[in-house]
Design an enzyme around this catalytic site. Structure first.
Site, PDB file in Angstrom:
ATOM      1  N   CYS A   2      74.688  -7.895  35.507  1.00  0.00           N
ATOM      2  CA  CYS A   2      73.913  -8.158  36.795  1.00  0.00           C
ATOM      3  C   CYS A   2      74.661  -7.315  37.702  1.00  0.00           C
ATOM      4  CB  CYS A   2      74.119  -9.627  37.028  1.00  0.00           C
ATOM      5  SG  CYS A   2      73.579 -10.700  35.546  1.00  0.00           S
ATOM      6  N   ARG A  27      70.907  -0.470  37.508  1.00  0.00           N
ATOM      7  CA  ARG A  27      71.586  -1.305  36.439  1.00  0.00           C
ATOM      8  C   ARG A  27      71.058  -1.846  35.435  1.00  0.00           C
ATOM      9  NH1 ARG A  27      77.001  -2.415  37.963  1.00  0.00           N
ATOM     10  NH2 ARG A  27      77.154  -4.428  36.860  1.00  0.00           N
ATOM     11  N   TRP A  71      70.459  -9.925  34.820  1.00  0.00           N
ATOM     12  CA  TRP A  71      70.297  -9.262  33.514  1.00  0.00           C
ATOM     13  C   TRP A  71      70.424 -10.617  32.465  1.00  0.00           C
ATOM     14  CZ3 TRP A  71      68.254  -5.125  30.984  1.00  0.00           C
ATOM     15  CH2 TRP A  71      68.404  -5.298  29.538  1.00  0.00           C
ATOM     16  N   ASN A  97      78.211 -12.729  37.756  1.00  0.00           N
ATOM     17  CA  ASN A  97      77.777 -11.577  36.637  1.00  0.00           C
ATOM     18  C   ASN A  97      79.002 -12.028  35.584  1.00  0.00           C
ATOM     19  OD1 ASN A  97      77.409  -9.381  35.189  1.00  0.00           O
ATOM     20  ND2 ASN A  97      78.538  -7.794  36.581  1.00  0.00           N
ATOM     21  N   GLY A  98      78.429 -12.264  34.504  1.00  0.00           N
ATOM     22  CA  GLY A  98      79.211 -12.422  33.132  1.00  0.00           C
ATOM     23  C   GLY A  98      78.607 -13.475  32.307  1.00  0.00           C
ATOM     24  N   GLU A 478      72.099   8.054  11.908  1.00  0.00           N
ATOM     25  CA  GLU A 478      72.119   7.685  13.073  1.00  0.00           C
ATOM     26  C   GLU A 478      72.975   8.851  14.006  1.00  0.00           C
ATOM     27  OE1 GLU A 478      70.869   6.106  15.491  1.00  0.00           O
ATOM     28  OE2 GLU A 478      72.229   6.006  17.122  1.00  0.00           O
ATOM     29  N   LYS A 482      71.132  11.159  16.736  1.00  0.00           N
ATOM     30  CA  LYS A 482      71.349  11.376  18.133  1.00  0.00           C
ATOM     31  C   LYS A 482      71.307  12.864  18.348  1.00  0.00           C
ATOM     32  CE  LYS A 482      71.078   8.393  19.378  1.00  0.00           C
ATOM     33  NZ  LYS A 482      70.863   7.117  18.945  1.00  0.00           N
ATOM     34  N   GLU A 485      67.739  14.123  18.902  1.00  0.00           N
ATOM     35  CA  GLU A 485      67.283  13.435  19.843  1.00  0.00           C
ATOM     36  C   GLU A 485      67.668  14.109  21.478  1.00  0.00           C
ATOM     37  OE1 GLU A 485      68.299   9.194  19.638  1.00  0.00           O
ATOM     38  OE2 GLU A 485      66.362   8.945  20.640  1.00  0.00           O
ATOM     39  N   HIS A 501      71.187  16.950  -4.950  1.00  0.00           N
ATOM     40  CA  HIS A 501      69.911  16.773  -5.520  1.00  0.00           C
ATOM     41  C   HIS A 501      68.859  17.279  -4.699  1.00  0.00           C
ATOM     42  CE1 HIS A 501      71.600  13.927  -8.438  1.00  0.00           C
ATOM     43  NE2 HIS A 501      71.851  13.143  -7.507  1.00  0.00           N
ATOM     44  N   LYS A 597      62.070   5.201  26.219  1.00  0.00           N
ATOM     45  CA  LYS A 597      63.129   4.284  25.906  1.00  0.00           C
ATOM     46  C   LYS A 597      62.539   3.288  24.971  1.00  0.00           C
ATOM     47  CE  LYS A 597      67.017   2.470  25.643  1.00  0.00           C
ATOM     48  NZ  LYS A 597      68.301   3.017  24.878  1.00  0.00           N
TER      49      LYS A 597
END
Ligand code: AGP
Length: 602
Positions: A2, A27, A71, A97-98, A478, A482, A485, A501, A597
């Protein structure tokens, strides 16, 4: 995370706080609000969604205000759940925040109070209200100190009281920064909130309490006044939003220790060997399960591949992983004995939404593992477990992958304990290892420069191949994604045993092979696959558990010995490698070409 902004002074209070929220929009948030003190009254306005159309309180003669962009972590993003939160008498406003882990116990003490939200934060103004009723002569600093001493978890809190022109702020685990100019005093979760007013800032430490007035800021530690070091911020506002990092993605790679601690907060009972994910199932359901199906896309699919192996291992359950766009419901399986899990950072991916809808229509139990509270997927499933990674601004997933995997590891422990397939002692060991992952990732982040040097050394390669076994395989996938991307470089991930193979035909001295060689992923076998590639001239870069004797590599990076999550720690090397290759190539890392996104089209 937040956003918080507070101001007290002779400036245009409402405009300063409103603009501060706008400066904090990067944020990521899903609701917002402002409380203003004017003529001895508190005026509060809140909104769900964006602050674009938000009308702050109209308050002539305003002298102080606090604002918040939320958030969500507890309770969906609604106006009711937006901060500031108030006491019964609307005389105390609080932004936070938290995560307050013990809010349910505290709320139980406040049963004679009226609550309007589903948030953990709302207990704070009511606790302050009670403290003043017990002893009205206390200062706001004293009350805020005594109340926050009772909070467990992480918090950055600002309090504004109707009866006095002072803001009191304190923190434990979430940042707060202070500033002062000729007209007044500022407090915020992040520098960009008030950087246009002053570049002289001080950072509050955990447990310290700040009392802001128009004349200045007093900071207390254990009840004693202390002086804080004043630093000069030389960033421009846009850079400050990235906390000085060149890209949001690199900031988010470095946020992983914090994000993972948030994922774990309040969920691990290492004494009992239990995990609390705030989900519940009918008696006998978990014992009757025959299969867990995962549906996901992209990076989330790789996180699901990682998690599926953990579920199979700890819960003695068949675990199938489907690309969401290919999911047909697992034809022929018994939906009544199937739990289908949607893994999705955004909670909005259409392929994944379609897949989980098919599973639900078939009658399977459904669960979402997601980062966004109140996202579409949370309304399409029976239950949700949040990964709590905080907003991820970079289009390429980074911290969310780690948070998804850690959350799925907790799901695997939860299922294993519930089904009696994981002993208390084995669960305790796994839980201890989970707790050591944030620190291990920090060790990798601390040697970023060595990764950057390696990226620069192999920058001109024609292709990069990533190999690994067991859960090192999804990490290899992954790592390749990255690089594709954000650097637009040809990269492929393979199960190490698959190289010979076919893909080995691609391997040349121009194609470095990056291998996951961590203790729990059969490194003694993978090293032979590395040797196969080296025999074709390929440079070998490896990520090796500390203490393992693997000396054939051209470049070796050490992975701290943290057990089953070592491949997740190794993944941070791959993130940094991809980032620095892309940065050397001057790519638009946060917004790669052709990508979004959240892919909300099919
Ligand atoms: C990963 O870096 C990409 N951003 C992409 O593969 C992403 O993981 C995929 O689109 C799934 O998104 P979700 O997790 O929000 O469902």
């Amino acid at each position: 995370m937040c956003g918080i902004i507070g101001y007290v002074g002779a400036g245009d209070v409402v405009d300063i706080v409103h603009q501060g929220l706008i400066n904090l929009e990067y944020r990521g948030y899903d609701s917002a609000g402002i409380a203003v003190r004017a003529d001895g009254e508190l005026l509060v306005e809140k909104t769900a969604g964006s602050i674009d159309a938000f009308e702050p309180p109209v308050a002539d003669g305003a002298t102080s205000a606090i604002g918040h962009t939320r958030w969500s972590t507890h309770g969906p993003p609604t106006e009711r759940n937006a901060h500031p939160h108030l006491d019964c008498d609307d005389s105390i406003a609080v932004v936070h925040n938290g995560i307050i882990e013990n809010y349910t116990e505290l709320k139980a003490e406040l049963e004679d109070h009226g609550f309007v939200s589903e948030t953990d934060t709302e207990v704070v103004p009511h606790l302050i209200e009670d403290a003043f009723e017990d002893d009205p002569d206390q200062s706001l600093v004293e009350v805020v100190s005594s109340v926050t001493d009772r909070l467990e978890g992480s918090y950055a809190i600002c309090v504004l009281r109707r009866d006095e022109d002072e803001i009191v702020a304190t923190r434990d685990g979430s940042p707060l920064v202070l500033g002062h100019d000729e007209d007044g005093s500022f407090v915020a979760s992040d520098v960009p909130a008030f950087l246009e007013h002053t570049r002289e800032v001080s950072y509050l430490a955990d447990g310290q309490v700040a009392a802001l007035s128009a004349d200045g800021i007093d900071v207390y530690e254990a009840g004693e006044l202390v002086d804080l070091e004043v630093e000069t911020v030389d960033w421009e506002p846009e850079a400050a939003q990235k906390a000085g990092y060149d890209h949001f993605m690199r900031k988010e790679i470095h946020e992983q220790p914090t994000a993972l601690r948030q994922a774990l907060t309040g969920r691990l009972d290492d004494e009992a060997g239990e995990v609390d994910l705030e989900v519940s199932f009918p008696d006998g359901y978990l014992d009757s399960l025959e299969e867990v199906q995962f549906v996901a896309a992209g990076t989330s699919y790789y996180a699901a591949l990682f998690g599926a192996r953990l579920v199979e291992s700890l819960a003695d359950l068949r675990a199938s992983v489907f690309l969401a766009s290919e999911y047909d419901g697992g034809a022929g399986r018994d939906p009544w004995r199937t739990l289908t899990v949607a893994v999705t950072q955004s909670g909005e991916t259409k392929d994944t939404m379609d897949a989980i809808g098919v599973a639900a229509d078939l009658g399977a139990g459904t669960l979402a593992v997601t980062n966004v509270v109140g996202s579409s997927v949370t309304r399409a499933v029976d239950q949700t477990v949040y990964i709590r990674a905080g907003p991820e601004i970079g289009v390429a997933a980074s911290k969310s992958f780690a948070s998804q995997v850690m959350t799925l590891a907790m799901v695997a422990i939860f299922l294993g304990r519930a089904r009696g397939t994981l002993s208390r002692s084995a669960a305790r060991r796994r839980i201890d290892e989970l707790g050591s992952v944030p620190g291990a990732i920090q060790q990798v982040l601390d040697v970023e420069e060595e990764v950057r040097e390696t990226a620069a050394e192999y920058l001109d390669a024609e292709a990069f191949f990533f190999i690994g076994r067991e859960v090192g395989y999804p990490v290899s996938l992954e790592g390749a994604l990255k690089l594709k991307e954000i650097a637009y470089v040809h990269a492929e991930g393979f199960a190490a045993g698959e190289l010979k193979h076919g893909p080995l035909a691609l391997v040349t001295e121009e194609s470095p092979v990056l291998s996951v060689l961590t203790a729990g992923t059969a490194p003694e076998r993978t090293r032979h696959n590395v040797a196969e590639a080296q025999a074709r001239g390929a440079p070998a870069i490896g990520f090796v558990t500390e203490g393992l004797d693997i000396d054939q590599l051209d470049v070796a990076f050490t992975v701290p010995d943290v057990g089953w999550m070592e491949p997740l720690v190794a993944n941070v090397y791959l993130q940094l490698f991809a980032y620095h290759v892309a940065n050397e190539l001057d790519r638009p890392i946060d917004k790669p070409r052709n990508l979004a996104k959240s892919v909300t089209v099919g």
